[in-house]
Design an enzyme around this catalytic site. Structure first.
Site, PDB file in Angstrom:
ATOM      1  N   GLU A  71       0.696  -1.084  -0.057  1.00 56.93           N
ATOM      2  CA  GLU A  71      -0.017   0.007   0.062  1.00 56.93           C
ATOM      3  C   GLU A  71       0.908   1.302  -0.075  1.00 56.93           C
ATOM      4  OE1 GLU A  71      -3.187  -0.644   0.344  1.00 56.93           O
ATOM      5  OE2 GLU A  71      -3.891   1.174   0.235  1.00 56.93           O
ATOM      6  N   ASP A 123      10.916   6.398   1.852  1.00 56.22           N
ATOM      7  CA  ASP A 123      10.261   6.582   0.469  1.00 56.22           C
ATOM      8  C   ASP A 123       9.809   5.255   0.012  1.00 56.22           C
ATOM      9  OD1 ASP A 123      10.092   6.874  -2.286  1.00 56.22           O
ATOM     10  OD2 ASP A 123      11.591   8.353  -2.124  1.00 56.22           O
ATOM     11  N   ASP A 145      -0.239  11.942  -4.604  1.00 58.14           N
ATOM     12  CA  ASP A 145      -0.439  13.316  -4.513  1.00 58.14           C
ATOM     13  C   ASP A 145      -0.276  13.756  -6.325  1.00 58.14           C
ATOM     14  OD1 ASP A 145       0.293  13.848  -1.802  1.00 58.14           O
ATOM     15  OD2 ASP A 145       2.032  13.063  -2.131  1.00 58.14           O
ATOM     16  N   LYS A 149       0.987  20.970 -11.373  1.00 53.33           N
ATOM     17  CA  LYS A 149       1.791  21.911 -12.248  1.00 53.33           C
ATOM     18  C   LYS A 149       2.471  21.029 -13.258  1.00 53.33           C
ATOM     19  CE  LYS A 149       1.637  25.642  -8.879  1.00 53.33           C
ATOM     20  NZ  LYS A 149       2.302  26.301  -7.944  1.00 53.33           N
ATOM     21  N   ASP A 181      -8.549  11.219  -7.972  1.00 52.33           N
ATOM     22  CA  ASP A 181      -9.921  11.775  -8.422  1.00 52.33           C
ATOM     23  C   ASP A 181      -9.095  13.292  -9.441  1.00 52.33           C
ATOM     24  OD1 ASP A 181      -8.320  13.024  -6.140  1.00 52.33           O
ATOM     25  OD2 ASP A 181      -9.889  14.528  -5.743  1.00 52.33           O
ATOM     26  N   THR A 216     -12.070   6.808   1.475  1.00 49.68           N
ATOM     27  CA  THR A 216     -10.935   7.758   2.592  1.00 49.68           C
ATOM     28  C   THR A 216     -11.333   9.186   2.352  1.00 49.68           C
ATOM     29  OG1 THR A 216      -9.231   7.932   1.103  1.00 49.68           O
ATOM     30  CG2 THR A 216      -9.042   5.986   2.489  1.00 49.68           C
ATOM     31  N   PHE A 218      -9.951  11.472   0.886  1.00 51.53           N
ATOM     32  CA  PHE A 218      -9.812  12.091  -0.290  1.00 51.53           C
ATOM     33  C   PHE A 218     -10.905  11.725  -1.248  1.00 51.53           C
ATOM     34  CE2 PHE A 218      -5.516  11.568   1.762  1.00 51.53           C
ATOM     35  CZ  PHE A 218      -5.036  12.903   1.325  1.00 51.53           C
ATOM     36  N   GLU A 219     -11.449  10.528  -1.264  1.00 50.19           N
ATOM     37  CA  GLU A 219     -12.450  10.176  -2.181  1.00 50.19           C
ATOM     38  C   GLU A 219     -13.763  10.907  -1.539  1.00 50.19           C
ATOM     39  OE1 GLU A 219     -13.503   6.291  -2.658  1.00 50.19           O
ATOM     40  OE2 GLU A 219     -14.513   6.605  -4.379  1.00 50.19           O
TER      41      GLU A 219
HETATM   42  C1  LIG Z   1      -2.955  12.205  -0.875  1.00 55.70           C
HETATM   43  S1  LIG Z   1      -2.394  11.238   0.270  1.00 55.70           S
HETATM   44  C2  LIG Z   1      -3.434   9.858  -0.087  1.00 55.70           C
HETATM   45  C3  LIG Z   1      -3.385   8.862   0.930  1.00 55.70           C
HETATM   46  C4  LIG Z   1      -3.954   7.477   1.212  1.00 55.70           C
HETATM   47  N1  LIG Z   1      -3.697   6.761   0.133  1.00 55.70           N
HETATM   48  C5  LIG Z   1      -5.703   7.825   1.031  1.00 55.70           C
HETATM   49  O1  LIG Z   1      -6.167   7.492  -0.045  1.00 55.70           O
HETATM   50  O2  LIG Z   1      -6.276   8.215   2.284  1.00 55.70           O
HETATM   51  C6  LIG Z   1      -0.954  10.647  -0.499  1.00 55.70           C
HETATM   52  C7  LIG Z   1       0.135  10.220   0.538  1.00 55.70           C
HETATM   53  O3  LIG Z   1       1.401   9.480  -0.253  1.00 55.70           O
HETATM   54  C8  LIG Z   1       2.482   9.643   0.401  1.00 55.70           C
HETATM   55  N2  LIG Z   1       3.724   9.385  -0.403  1.00 55.70           N
HETATM   56  C9  LIG Z   1       3.770   9.995  -1.435  1.00 55.70           C
HETATM   57  N3  LIG Z   1       4.955   9.676  -2.153  1.00 55.70           N
HETATM   58  C10 LIG Z   1       5.412   8.737  -1.304  1.00 55.70           C
HETATM   59  C11 LIG Z   1       6.630   8.011  -1.194  1.00 55.70           C
HETATM   60  N4  LIG Z   1       7.478   8.008  -2.269  1.00 55.70           N
HETATM   61  N5  LIG Z   1       6.605   7.190  -0.245  1.00 55.70           N
HETATM   62  C12 LIG Z   1       5.879   7.043   0.869  1.00 55.70           C
HETATM   63  N6  LIG Z   1       4.875   7.857   0.821  1.00 55.70           N
HETATM   64  C13 LIG Z   1       4.595   8.541  -0.153  1.00 55.70           C
HETATM   65  C14 LIG Z   1       2.230  11.077   1.234  1.00 55.70           C
HETATM   66  O4  LIG Z   1       2.870  11.347   2.191  1.00 55.70           O
HETATM   67  C15 LIG Z   1       0.745  11.075   1.285  1.00 55.70           C
HETATM   68  O5  LIG Z   1       0.370  10.708   2.580  1.00 55.70           O
END
Ligand SMILES: C[S@@+](CC[C@H](N)C(=O)[O-])C[C@H]1O[C@@H](n2cnc3c(N)ncnc32)[C@H](O)[C@@H]1O
Length: 241
Positions: A71, A123, A145, A149, A181, A216, A218-219
């Protein structure tokens, strides 16, 4: 290490890019989250470093061998905890950089008594590089994310080299499931995933929303704002082991 993958990701150099796919974020933790992190990290946590010993010993990490779901970007962990609770025969490895989210997931894991979840901090791309080839039953990338841009598109997690890397860690027949989304990112994802030579687009475009993907924030936020959500489900070609 041997591989049956006819499209190996060998062209992806290790640590090809230090361009991060995440925003460095500070976040305050609740007392409960601080407590969960203190007490539970040693039992459930995996620290990702640049030189994480590879391949990661997954049987030792989970204390068993079971099909594994990765995940990526588990956020606050609600979706991971819900899916792991509903799917006890598979293991879930969540990876996140945001410490309050990691702590929140640890709290959920303890509260729900989940033995099939581990949480990696760091990461996700460094973690994936350290995983054995063909070790993942599924990879979930839910609401990554969007980096809207154009000059930031290089930060998106779904891009050709990362997809090749993820695919190399999937078992044949394993699933790469993305959801977003952000319509323009969805289209870019679709093009990237469809262009990957080792993935099969089972739905011929966007997939129907799978019932097993929990909603979640975000959705919910997207639906409240009237934005559609796009699911993309691709399989790694080749017969399952
Ligand atoms: C917009 S949130 C979505 C969280 C979750 N998947 C949800 O649907 O509620 C994106 C998450 O991905 C994490 N993230 C982005 N790039 C990552 C990476 N390379 N390694 C670990 N986490 C990462 C960010 O810290 C952030 O918490």
């Amino acid at each position: 290490m041997t591989t049956t993958d006819p499209h190996p990701a060998a062209t992806v150099p290790p640590h090809a890019s230090r361009i991060r796919t995440f925003h460095p974020r500070r976040g305050r933790m609740s007392g409960r989250q601080v407590d969960a992190l203190d007490r539970l990290w040693s039992a459930y946590g995996l620290t990702i470093t640049d030189d994480l010993a590879a391949p990661v010993d997954l049987a030792a990490l989970f204390g068993r061998r079971a099909p594994l779901v990765l995940e990526i970007g588990s956020g606050m962990g609600d979706a991971t905890a819900a899916m792991a609770a509903a799917d006890p025969d598979r293991d879930y490895l969540a990876v996140e950089v945001h410490t309050p989210g990691i702590a929140n997931l640890l709290d959920l894991v303890e509260g729900r008594g989940l033995g099939n979840v581990r949480v990696a901090r760091g990461d996700a791309l460094d973690l994936v590089r350290a995983l054995p080839e063909e070790s993942l039953d599924a990879v979930h990338v839910f609401f990554p994310d969007p980096w809207p841009k154009a000059r930031h598109h290089k930060r998106r997690i779904i891009q050709p080299a990362h997809v090749a890397l993820l695919r190399s860690r999937l078992v044949p027949g394993g699933t790469l499931h993305c959801a977003t989304d952000w319509a323009e990112y969805a289209e870019a994802m679709r093009e990237t995933l469809t262009a990957d030579p080792g993935l099969v687009d089972v739905h011929g475009g966007y997939a129907p929303r799978p019932a097993h993907r929990p909603v979640t924030k975000f959705e919910r936020r997207a639906l409240t704002a009237g934005r559609p959500v796009f699911d993309l489900v691709h399989l790694k070609g080749g017969a399952p082991c």
